[in-house]
Design a protein around this motif. Structure first.
Motif, PDB file in Angstrom:
ATOM      1  N   THR A  32       0.836  -1.235  -0.045  1.00 31.03           N
ATOM      2  CA  THR A  32      -0.147  -0.173  -0.116  1.00 31.03           C
ATOM      3  C   THR A  32       1.214   1.490   0.085  1.00 31.03           C
ATOM      4  O   THR A  32       0.252   2.471  -0.340  1.00 31.03           O
ATOM      5  CB  THR A  32      -1.292   0.447   0.902  1.00 31.03           C
ATOM      6  OG1 THR A  32      -0.229  -0.205   2.021  1.00 31.03           O
ATOM      7  CG2 THR A  32      -1.613  -1.137   1.282  1.00 31.03           C
ATOM      8  N   ASP A  35       2.783   1.600  -3.464  1.00 28.04           N
ATOM      9  CA  ASP A  35       1.935   2.442  -4.342  1.00 28.04           C
ATOM     10  C   ASP A  35       0.505   3.379  -4.303  1.00 28.04           C
ATOM     11  O   ASP A  35       0.399   4.379  -4.734  1.00 28.04           O
ATOM     12  CB  ASP A  35       0.332   1.272  -4.822  1.00 28.04           C
ATOM     13  CG  ASP A  35       0.443   0.131  -5.309  1.00 28.04           C
ATOM     14  OD1 ASP A  35       1.164  -0.292  -5.565  1.00 28.04           O
ATOM     15  OD2 ASP A  35      -0.255  -1.112  -5.147  1.00 28.04           O
ATOM     16  N   ALA A  36       1.135   4.128  -2.851  1.00 25.70           N
ATOM     17  CA  ALA A  36       0.689   5.066  -2.579  1.00 25.70           C
ATOM     18  C   ALA A  36       1.171   6.410  -3.282  1.00 25.70           C
ATOM     19  O   ALA A  36       0.944   7.435  -3.941  1.00 25.70           O
ATOM     20  CB  ALA A  36       0.623   5.558  -1.119  1.00 25.70           C
ATOM     21  N   MET A  39       1.242   5.657  -7.055  1.00 28.55           N
ATOM     22  CA  MET A  39       0.370   6.208  -8.012  1.00 28.55           C
ATOM     23  C   MET A  39      -0.833   6.875  -7.962  1.00 28.55           C
ATOM     24  O   MET A  39      -0.998   7.939  -8.291  1.00 28.55           O
ATOM     25  CB  MET A  39      -0.329   4.772  -7.751  1.00 28.55           C
ATOM     26  CG  MET A  39       0.085   3.329  -8.872  1.00 28.55           C
ATOM     27  SD  MET A  39      -0.856   1.999  -8.440  1.00 28.55           S
ATOM     28  CE  MET A  39      -0.175   1.023  -9.790  1.00 28.55           C
ATOM     29  N   THR A  40      -0.960   6.750  -6.346  1.00 28.35           N
ATOM     30  CA  THR A  40      -2.063   7.690  -5.514  1.00 28.35           C
ATOM     31  C   THR A  40      -0.888   9.147  -5.618  1.00 28.35           C
ATOM     32  O   THR A  40      -1.772  10.589  -5.712  1.00 28.35           O
ATOM     33  CB  THR A  40      -1.491   7.220  -3.970  1.00 28.35           C
ATOM     34  OG1 THR A  40      -2.423   6.434  -4.320  1.00 28.35           O
ATOM     35  CG2 THR A  40      -2.941   8.387  -3.583  1.00 28.35           C
ATOM     36  N   MET A  41       0.571   9.717  -5.720  1.00 28.05           N
ATOM     37  CA  MET A  41       0.249  10.760  -5.292  1.00 28.05           C
ATOM     38  C   MET A  41       1.238  11.306  -7.219  1.00 28.05           C
ATOM     39  O   MET A  41       1.680  12.157  -7.214  1.00 28.05           O
ATOM     40  CB  MET A  41       1.934  10.493  -3.762  1.00 28.05           C
ATOM     41  CG  MET A  41       1.501  10.248  -3.098  1.00 28.05           C
ATOM     42  SD  MET A  41       3.125  10.998  -1.576  1.00 28.05           S
ATOM     43  CE  MET A  41       2.299  11.044  -0.063  1.00 28.05           C
ATOM     44  N   ASP A 213      -6.457  -1.633  -1.452  1.00 29.39           N
ATOM     45  CA  ASP A 213      -6.417  -0.420  -1.667  1.00 29.39           C
ATOM     46  C   ASP A 213      -6.954  -0.627  -3.080  1.00 29.39           C
ATOM     47  O   ASP A 213      -7.586   0.757  -4.084  1.00 29.39           O
ATOM     48  CB  ASP A 213      -5.800   0.155  -1.816  1.00 29.39           C
ATOM     49  CG  ASP A 213      -4.694  -0.630  -2.892  1.00 29.39           C
ATOM     50  OD1 ASP A 213      -4.721  -1.319  -3.568  1.00 29.39           O
ATOM     51  OD2 ASP A 213      -3.327  -0.390  -1.621  1.00 29.39           O
ATOM     52  N   ASN A 222     -11.649  -0.919  -1.813  1.00 27.76           N
ATOM     53  CA  ASN A 222     -12.047   0.436  -2.312  1.00 27.76           C
ATOM     54  C   ASN A 222     -11.496   1.576  -1.063  1.00 27.76           C
ATOM     55  O   ASN A 222     -11.535   2.748  -0.585  1.00 27.76           O
ATOM     56  CB  ASN A 222     -12.917   1.366  -3.040  1.00 27.76           C
ATOM     57  CG  ASN A 222     -12.451   2.480  -3.438  1.00 27.76           C
ATOM     58  OD1 ASN A 222     -11.392   2.698  -3.661  1.00 27.76           O
ATOM     59  ND2 ASN A 222     -13.563   3.295  -3.916  1.00 27.76           N
ATOM     60  N   SER A 224      -8.989   3.857   0.718  1.00 25.70           N
ATOM     61  CA  SER A 224      -7.604   4.980   0.405  1.00 25.70           C
ATOM     62  C   SER A 224      -5.357   4.078   0.921  1.00 25.70           C
ATOM     63  O   SER A 224      -5.931   3.795   1.822  1.00 25.70           O
ATOM     64  CB  SER A 224      -7.535   6.279   1.265  1.00 25.70           C
ATOM     65  OG  SER A 224      -5.889   7.156   1.103  1.00 25.70           O
ATOM     66  N   ARG A 225      -5.109   4.317   0.006  1.00 20.05           N
ATOM     67  CA  ARG A 225      -4.251   4.034  -0.355  1.00 20.05           C
ATOM     68  C   ARG A 225      -3.400   4.048   1.343  1.00 20.05           C
ATOM     69  O   ARG A 225      -2.656   3.667   1.753  1.00 20.05           O
ATOM     70  CB  ARG A 225      -2.884   4.147  -1.440  1.00 20.05           C
ATOM     71  CG  ARG A 225      -3.939   3.287  -2.318  1.00 20.05           C
ATOM     72  CD  ARG A 225      -2.631   3.132  -3.499  1.00 20.05           C
ATOM     73  NE  ARG A 225      -3.351   2.287  -5.060  1.00 20.05           N
ATOM     74  CZ  ARG A 225      -3.886   2.893  -6.199  1.00 20.05           C
ATOM     75  NH1 ARG A 225      -3.862   4.594  -5.630  1.00 20.05           N
ATOM     76  NH2 ARG A 225      -4.130   2.568  -7.108  1.00 20.05           N
ATOM     77  N   ILE A 226      -2.926   6.249   1.287  1.00 23.25           N
ATOM     78  CA  ILE A 226      -2.678   6.366   2.404  1.00 23.25           C
ATOM     79  C   ILE A 226      -3.192   6.058   3.186  1.00 23.25           C
ATOM     80  O   ILE A 226      -3.021   5.378   4.337  1.00 23.25           O
ATOM     81  CB  ILE A 226      -2.614   7.933   2.361  1.00 23.25           C
ATOM     82  CG1 ILE A 226      -1.835   8.744   0.660  1.00 23.25           C
ATOM     83  CG2 ILE A 226      -1.537   8.550   3.494  1.00 23.25           C
ATOM     84  CD1 ILE A 226      -2.062   9.392   0.599  1.00 23.25           C
TER      85      ILE A 226
END
Length: 257
Positions: A32, A35-36, A39-41, A213, A222, A224-226
């Motif tokens: 996680t 990926d945060a 991907m997320t950032m 996530d 689903n 949040s990764r953070i």
């Protein structure tokens, strides 16, 4: 060298049930967390890999230079290998276009080379012998490759074999149960079983992390990764304090050696 002296020189924890629980939490956090950042950032796999490898190198340098076993430091290095392993595997599998089979094959060869060099130098790859900086370097190199290989295996199993994240997690959990049975019921090499379990906990963490996530439409929850990463980090720290963490060879008679 006596067992007592080995334990006094060792900077790795003895393997107990608590060790494996924390290891699975660390590998899930690595998925996680990796990926945060990528991907997320939106930093992408390559830049994220460079960042995480930098963190790993700093952390492992501190670990090698430490004079005694420090649980938080040890597990911080493990998390650094899992996050770097996540983005490295994703970069190899996706950005380089070699796919999961190609990425897993290359990483398997690199792991075998690292273990082979270790064995050639020391005459053993037993983690009961990690009592010098040189052997620590072999240990952490092998762990880095094993974590990256585990990530590739987890993604390969979940994404391309139709099992999904829950199915993939069940397969790797079954593999760990089999290893436990071999440990208790047979005389199979404890060193082999340790490394087999160490590798398999990584794809288990990868599939569990993706299960947390990924979007519901893709079979995930689903979250949040953070948020998932913060929860896992808190759980991991709590486990470090809940389960006794004592220095000792991974090959002790009371552990999975």
């Amino acid at each position: 060298m006596t067992d007592a002296l080995k334990a006094s020189l060792s900077k790795v924890p003895a393997v107990t049930l608590g060790f494996w629980i924390i290891k699975i939490a660390a590998t899930t956090l690595g998925e996680t967390g990796g990926d945060a950042l990528s991907m997320t950032m939106g930093l992408g796999y390559l830049l994220s890999t460079i960042i995480f490898i930098g963190i790993f190198l700093v952390a492992v340098l501190i670990q090698v230079k430490a004079k005694a076993f420090h649980p938080l430091l040890y597990w911080a290095v493990v998390v650094a290998t899992t996050t770097a392993g996540t983005t490295m595997a994703d970069f190899a599998d996706r950005s380089l276009g070699i796919g999961y089979p190609g990425g897993a094959s290359i990483l398997f060869v690199l792991l075998m080379i690292s273990l082979g060099v270790w064995y050639w130098s020391q005459g053993t790859i037993s983690v009961d012998t990690i009592t010098s900086p040189k052997v620590e370097v072999f240990y952490w190199t092998a762990i880095m490759f094993s974590q990256t290989l585990g990530t590739a295996l987890g993604d390969w199993m979940a994404d391309t074999n139709g099992l999904g994240y829950e199915g993939g997690a069940l397969v790797f959990s079954a593999g760990l149960v089999l290893i436990a049975a071999l440990y208790y019921l047979t005389k199979v090499s404890r060193t082999f079983l340790f490394w087999a379990a160490f590798i398999l906990t990584r794809p288990l963490g990868a599939t569990l992390g993706d299960l947390l996530d990924k979007p519901i439409t893709h079979g995930g929850y689903n979250i949040s990764r953070i948020t998932a990463s913060l929860i896992l980090a808190a759980l991991m720290v709590a486990c470090i304090f809940i389960f006794p963490q004592k220095a000792g060879g991974h090959g002790s008679k009371n552990a999975a050696s």
